[in-house]
Design a protein around this motif. Structure first.
Motif, PDB file in Angstrom:
ATOM      1  N   LYS A  20     -57.877  10.105   9.908  1.00 41.76           N
ATOM      2  CA  LYS A  20     -57.803   8.858  10.682  1.00 41.76           C
ATOM      3  C   LYS A  20     -58.183   7.635   9.851  1.00 41.76           C
ATOM      4  O   LYS A  20     -57.734   6.539  10.147  1.00 41.76           O
ATOM      5  CB  LYS A  20     -58.695   8.943  11.925  1.00 41.76           C
ATOM      6  N   VAL A  21     -59.018   7.818   8.834  1.00 42.29           N
ATOM      7  CA  VAL A  21     -59.428   6.687   7.991  1.00 42.29           C
ATOM      8  C   VAL A  21     -58.682   6.688   6.651  1.00 42.29           C
ATOM      9  O   VAL A  21     -59.073   5.995   5.713  1.00 42.29           O
ATOM     10  CB  VAL A  21     -60.966   6.636   7.784  1.00 42.29           C
ATOM     11  N   GLY A  22     -57.604   7.491   6.582  1.00 40.07           N
ATOM     12  CA  GLY A  22     -56.728   7.472   5.414  1.00 40.07           C
ATOM     13  C   GLY A  22     -57.295   8.094   4.151  1.00 40.07           C
ATOM     14  O   GLY A  22     -56.856   7.769   3.052  1.00 40.07           O
ATOM     15  N   MET A  23     -58.258   8.996   4.291  1.00 33.21           N
ATOM     16  CA  MET A  23     -58.887   9.589   3.110  1.00 33.21           C
ATOM     17  C   MET A  23     -58.318  10.945   2.695  1.00 33.21           C
ATOM     18  O   MET A  23     -58.682  11.470   1.651  1.00 33.21           O
ATOM     19  CB  MET A  23     -60.402   9.732   3.327  1.00 33.21           C
ATOM     20  N   VAL A  24     -57.454  11.549   3.507  1.00 33.46           N
ATOM     21  CA  VAL A  24     -56.978  12.907   3.225  1.00 33.46           C
ATOM     22  C   VAL A  24     -55.738  12.889   2.334  1.00 33.46           C
ATOM     23  O   VAL A  24     -54.798  12.138   2.565  1.00 33.46           O
ATOM     24  CB  VAL A  24     -56.682  13.674   4.536  1.00 33.46           C
ATOM     25  N   ARG A  25     -55.775  13.740   1.301  1.00 35.58           N
ATOM     26  CA  ARG A  25     -54.622  13.989   0.438  1.00 35.58           C
ATOM     27  C   ARG A  25     -54.309  15.480   0.577  1.00 35.58           C
ATOM     28  O   ARG A  25     -55.049  16.318   0.058  1.00 35.58           O
ATOM     29  CB  ARG A  25     -54.915  13.652  -1.031  1.00 35.58           C
ATOM     30  N   GLU A  26     -53.251  15.802   1.307  1.00 34.14           N
ATOM     31  CA  GLU A  26     -52.925  17.206   1.588  1.00 34.14           C
ATOM     32  C   GLU A  26     -52.002  17.780   0.526  1.00 34.14           C
ATOM     33  O   GLU A  26     -51.016  17.158   0.128  1.00 34.14           O
ATOM     34  CB  GLU A  26     -52.257  17.335   2.956  1.00 34.14           C
ATOM     35  N   VAL A  27     -52.340  18.990   0.057  1.00 35.42           N
ATOM     36  CA  VAL A  27     -51.506  19.726  -0.889  1.00 35.42           C
ATOM     37  C   VAL A  27     -51.328  21.136  -0.318  1.00 35.42           C
ATOM     38  O   VAL A  27     -52.308  21.801   0.011  1.00 35.42           O
ATOM     39  CB  VAL A  27     -52.149  19.781  -2.301  1.00 35.42           C
ATOM     40  N   ASN A  28     -50.081  21.582  -0.226  1.00 34.86           N
ATOM     41  CA  ASN A  28     -49.781  22.931   0.261  1.00 34.86           C
ATOM     42  C   ASN A  28     -50.187  23.926  -0.828  1.00 34.86           C
ATOM     43  O   ASN A  28     -49.615  23.932  -1.918  1.00 34.86           O
ATOM     44  CB  ASN A  28     -48.285  23.034   0.578  1.00 34.86           C
ATOM     45  N   SER A  29     -51.170  24.780  -0.522  1.00 39.34           N
ATOM     46  CA  SER A  29     -51.685  25.712  -1.533  1.00 39.34           C
ATOM     47  C   SER A  29     -51.154  27.137  -1.371  1.00 39.34           C
ATOM     48  O   SER A  29     -51.669  28.068  -1.982  1.00 39.34           O
ATOM     49  CB  SER A  29     -53.215  25.717  -1.516  1.00 39.34           C
ATOM     50  N   GLU A  30     -50.093  27.287  -0.586  1.00 39.65           N
ATOM     51  CA  GLU A  30     -49.483  28.617  -0.417  1.00 39.65           C
ATOM     52  C   GLU A  30     -48.654  28.979  -1.658  1.00 39.65           C
ATOM     53  O   GLU A  30     -48.371  30.130  -1.914  1.00 39.65           O
ATOM     54  CB  GLU A  30     -48.600  28.609   0.830  1.00 39.65           C
ATOM     55  N   ARG A  31     -48.278  27.985  -2.443  1.00 42.31           N
ATOM     56  CA  ARG A  31     -47.394  28.153  -3.595  1.00 42.31           C
ATOM     57  C   ARG A  31     -48.149  28.672  -4.822  1.00 42.31           C
ATOM     58  O   ARG A  31     -49.370  28.777  -4.806  1.00 42.31           O
ATOM     59  CB  ARG A  31     -46.757  26.791  -3.913  1.00 42.31           C
ATOM     60  N   PRO A  32     -47.433  28.958  -5.906  1.00 42.09           N
ATOM     61  CA  PRO A  32     -48.103  29.380  -7.149  1.00 42.09           C
ATOM     62  C   PRO A  32     -49.098  28.322  -7.629  1.00 42.09           C
ATOM     63  O   PRO A  32     -48.885  27.119  -7.451  1.00 42.09           O
ATOM     64  CB  PRO A  32     -46.941  29.531  -8.141  1.00 42.09           C
ATOM     65  N   VAL A  33     -50.181  28.775  -8.243  1.00 40.41           N
ATOM     66  CA  VAL A  33     -51.276  27.905  -8.672  1.00 40.41           C
ATOM     67  C   VAL A  33     -50.781  26.745  -9.537  1.00 40.41           C
ATOM     68  O   VAL A  33     -51.235  25.604  -9.370  1.00 40.41           O
ATOM     69  CB  VAL A  33     -52.356  28.724  -9.424  1.00 40.41           C
ATOM     70  N   THR A  34     -49.845  26.998 -10.450  1.00 42.04           N
ATOM     71  CA  THR A  34     -49.376  25.924 -11.339  1.00 42.04           C
ATOM     72  C   THR A  34     -48.718  24.792 -10.553  1.00 42.04           C
ATOM     73  O   THR A  34     -48.945  23.621 -10.854  1.00 42.04           O
ATOM     74  CB  THR A  34     -48.384  26.454 -12.403  1.00 42.04           C
ATOM     75  N   GLU A  35     -47.955  25.137  -9.521  1.00 41.21           N
ATOM     76  CA  GLU A  35     -47.305  24.114  -8.697  1.00 41.21           C
ATOM     77  C   GLU A  35     -48.343  23.333  -7.895  1.00 41.21           C
ATOM     78  O   GLU A  35     -48.265  22.100  -7.789  1.00 41.21           O
ATOM     79  CB  GLU A  35     -46.300  24.749  -7.727  1.00 41.21           C
TER      80      GLU A  35
END
Length: 191
Positions: A161-176
Protein backbone atom coordinates in the motif's frame (compact mmCIF):
# COMPACT_ATOMS: atom_id res chain seq x y z
CA UNK A 1 21.55 4.82 9.46
CA UNK A 2 21.63 1.24 8.25
CA UNK A 3 20.14 0.48 4.80
CA UNK A 4 17.64 -2.37 5.16
CA UNK A 5 15.83 -4.54 2.64
CA UNK A 6 13.21 -6.87 4.07
CA UNK A 7 13.13 -10.21 2.23
CA UNK A 8 9.77 -11.93 2.60
CA UNK A 9 8.00 -14.89 1.06
CA UNK A 10 6.56 -18.24 2.10
CA UNK A 11 8.80 -20.88 3.72
CA UNK A 12 10.87 -22.43 0.92
CA UNK A 13 10.48 -19.52 -1.52
CA UNK A 14 14.26 -19.20 -1.84
CA UNK A 15 14.93 -16.33 0.56
CA UNK A 16 18.19 -17.78 1.88
CA UNK A 17 19.45 -18.80 -1.56
CA UNK A 18 18.78 -15.38 -3.11
CA UNK A 19 20.12 -13.52 -0.08
CA UNK A 20 23.44 -15.41 -0.24
CA UNK A 21 23.81 -14.41 -3.92
CA UNK A 22 23.03 -10.75 -3.11
CA UNK A 23 25.52 -10.88 -0.25
CA UNK A 24 28.27 -12.28 -2.50
CA UNK A 25 27.69 -9.76 -5.30
CA UNK A 26 26.11 -6.57 -3.96
CA UNK A 27 27.81 -5.96 -0.61
CA UNK A 28 24.74 -6.45 1.55
CA UNK A 29 24.94 -8.59 4.68
CA UNK A 30 22.34 -11.35 4.93
CA UNK A 31 20.64 -11.47 8.31
CA UNK A 32 18.22 -14.36 8.62
CA UNK A 33 15.96 -13.81 11.60
CA UNK A 34 15.47 -17.59 11.77
CA UNK A 35 19.22 -18.34 11.65
CA UNK A 36 19.91 -15.74 14.34
CA UNK A 37 17.20 -17.26 16.52
CA UNK A 38 18.47 -20.81 15.93
CA UNK A 39 22.04 -19.71 16.79
CA UNK A 40 20.81 -18.00 19.96
CA UNK A 41 18.86 -21.14 20.87
CA UNK A 42 22.12 -23.17 20.60
CA UNK A 43 24.33 -20.61 22.38
CA UNK A 44 25.50 -21.91 25.75
CA UNK A 45 24.01 -19.87 28.57
CA UNK A 46 21.32 -18.19 26.45
CA UNK A 47 18.46 -17.02 28.62
CA UNK A 48 16.13 -17.29 25.61
CA UNK A 49 17.17 -20.71 24.26
CA UNK A 50 14.28 -22.80 25.60
CA UNK A 51 11.71 -20.13 24.72
CA UNK A 52 13.03 -19.88 21.15
CA UNK A 53 13.09 -23.68 20.78
CA UNK A 54 9.47 -23.90 21.87
CA UNK A 55 8.36 -21.27 19.33
CA UNK A 56 10.38 -22.84 16.50
CA UNK A 57 9.00 -26.31 17.22
CA UNK A 58 5.42 -25.00 17.27
CA UNK A 59 5.83 -22.88 14.13
CA UNK A 60 4.90 -19.79 16.16
CA UNK A 61 6.61 -16.40 16.29
CA UNK A 62 9.30 -15.51 18.85
CA UNK A 63 8.72 -12.28 20.85
CA UNK A 64 9.76 -9.28 18.72
CA UNK A 65 12.09 -7.74 21.33
CA UNK A 66 14.35 -10.80 21.17
CA UNK A 67 14.42 -10.85 17.35
CA UNK A 68 15.03 -7.09 17.05
CA UNK A 69 17.88 -7.22 19.57
CA UNK A 70 19.57 -10.06 17.67
CA UNK A 71 19.14 -8.19 14.36
CA UNK A 72 20.47 -4.92 15.78
CA UNK A 73 23.50 -6.63 17.34
CA UNK A 74 24.26 -8.27 13.98
CA UNK A 75 24.02 -4.90 12.19
CA UNK A 76 26.34 -3.25 14.70
CA UNK A 77 28.83 -6.09 14.16
CA UNK A 78 28.87 -5.42 10.38
CA UNK A 79 28.36 -1.67 10.38
CA UNK A 80 30.49 -1.08 7.23
CA UNK A 81 28.18 -3.10 4.94
CA UNK A 82 26.31 -1.43 2.04
CA UNK A 83 23.14 -2.59 3.74
CA UNK A 84 21.36 -5.49 5.34
CA UNK A 85 18.99 -8.11 3.94
CA UNK A 86 16.60 -9.00 6.71
CA UNK A 87 15.29 -12.39 5.71
CA UNK A 88 11.97 -13.61 7.13
CA UNK A 89 11.15 -10.52 9.19
CA UNK A 90 8.80 -8.81 10.02
CA UNK A 91 6.55 -11.84 10.12
CA UNK A 92 3.48 -10.20 11.64
CA UNK A 93 2.02 -6.88 12.79
CA UNK A 94 3.58 -7.21 16.26
CA UNK A 95 7.01 -7.69 14.61
CA UNK A 96 6.47 -4.60 12.48
CA UNK A 97 5.35 -2.43 15.42
CA UNK A 98 8.21 -3.71 17.60
CA UNK A 99 10.69 -3.03 14.79
CA UNK A 100 9.42 0.54 14.35
CA UNK A 101 9.64 1.13 18.10
CA UNK A 102 13.11 -0.39 18.55
CA UNK A 103 14.75 0.47 15.19
CA UNK A 104 12.92 3.64 14.08
CA UNK A 105 15.47 6.36 13.35
CA UNK A 106 18.30 3.81 13.11
CA UNK A 107 17.49 2.36 9.69
CA UNK A 108 16.61 3.38 6.15
CA UNK A 109 14.06 0.86 4.90
CA UNK A 110 14.79 0.71 1.17
CA UNK A 111 12.12 -1.77 0.02
CA UNK A 112 10.58 -5.20 0.58
CA UNK A 113 11.82 -7.95 -1.74
CA UNK A 114 8.83 -10.30 -1.98
CA UNK A 115 9.74 -13.73 -3.37
CA UNK A 116 6.42 -15.15 -4.48
CA UNK A 117 6.07 -18.88 -5.06
CA UNK A 118 3.19 -21.39 -4.93
CA UNK A 119 2.92 -23.03 -1.50
CA UNK A 120 3.05 -26.61 -2.87
CA UNK A 121 6.39 -25.83 -4.56
CA UNK A 122 7.69 -24.26 -1.34
CA UNK A 123 6.73 -27.24 0.82
CA UNK A 124 8.33 -29.66 -1.64
CA UNK A 125 11.55 -27.60 -1.59
CA UNK A 126 11.65 -27.55 2.22
CA UNK A 127 11.12 -31.30 2.48
CA UNK A 128 13.97 -31.96 0.03
CA UNK A 129 16.53 -29.29 0.92
CA UNK A 130 18.41 -31.53 3.34
CA UNK A 131 19.49 -28.83 5.78
CA UNK A 132 18.58 -30.93 8.79
CA UNK A 133 16.33 -28.22 10.23
CA UNK A 134 14.00 -29.46 12.96
CA UNK A 135 11.13 -27.53 11.38
CA UNK A 136 11.49 -29.07 7.89
CA UNK A 137 8.79 -31.69 8.38
CA UNK A 138 5.23 -31.83 7.09
CA UNK A 139 3.58 -30.94 10.41
CA UNK A 140 5.80 -27.91 11.14
CA UNK A 141 5.61 -26.78 7.51
CA UNK A 142 1.81 -26.80 7.58
CA UNK A 143 1.91 -24.59 10.69
CA UNK A 144 4.57 -22.30 9.14
CA UNK A 145 2.55 -21.87 5.95
CA UNK A 146 -0.61 -21.17 7.96
CA UNK A 147 1.31 -18.59 10.04
CA UNK A 148 2.69 -17.05 6.83
CA UNK A 149 -0.77 -16.83 5.21
CA UNK A 150 -2.49 -15.40 8.30
CA UNK A 151 0.23 -13.11 9.64
CA UNK A 152 3.08 -12.42 7.19
CA UNK A 153 1.21 -11.99 3.92
CA UNK A 154 -0.89 -9.14 5.43
CA UNK A 155 2.42 -7.36 6.28
CA UNK A 156 3.47 -7.65 2.63
CA UNK A 157 0.09 -6.13 1.70
CA UNK A 158 0.70 -3.23 4.14
CA UNK A 159 4.08 -2.51 2.53
CA UNK A 160 2.43 -2.81 -0.90
CA UNK A 161 0.00 0.00 0.00
CA UNK A 162 2.93 2.38 0.58
CA UNK A 163 4.72 1.30 -2.62
CA UNK A 164 7.61 -0.51 -0.94
CA UNK A 165 7.13 -4.04 -2.36
CA UNK A 166 9.22 -5.36 -5.25
CA UNK A 167 7.79 -8.77 -6.20
CA UNK A 168 9.90 -11.42 -7.95
CA UNK A 169 8.47 -14.82 -8.93
CA UNK A 170 10.83 -17.33 -7.28
CA UNK A 171 9.29 -20.49 -8.76
CA UNK A 172 11.76 -20.25 -11.67
CA UNK A 173 15.42 -21.34 -11.83
CA UNK A 174 17.68 -19.48 -9.37
CA UNK A 175 19.65 -17.71 -12.14
CA UNK A 176 16.47 -16.19 -13.60
CA UNK A 177 15.20 -15.15 -10.18
CA UNK A 178 18.55 -13.60 -9.29
CA UNK A 179 18.74 -11.68 -12.59
CA UNK A 180 15.38 -10.06 -11.77
CA UNK A 181 16.53 -9.33 -8.20
CA UNK A 182 19.64 -7.52 -9.50
CA UNK A 183 17.37 -5.32 -11.63
CA UNK A 184 15.26 -4.50 -8.55
CA UNK A 185 18.37 -3.46 -6.59
CA UNK A 186 19.70 -1.40 -9.51
CA UNK A 187 16.41 0.49 -9.79
CA UNK A 188 16.15 1.02 -6.01
CA UNK A 189 19.71 2.33 -5.72
CA UNK A 190 19.16 4.90 -8.50
CA UNK A 191 16.63 6.79 -6.38
Amino acid sequence: MYNVVFVLGPPGSGKGTICSKIEQNLGYVHLSAGDLLRAERERAGSQFGALIENHIKNGSIVPVEITCSLLENAMIASKDANGFLIDGFPRNEDNLEGWKKQMGGKVNEQFVLFLSCPVDVCIDRCLHRGQGRTDDNVESLKKRVETYNQQTFPIIELFEKVGMVREVNSERPVTEVYDDVVKVFATANQK
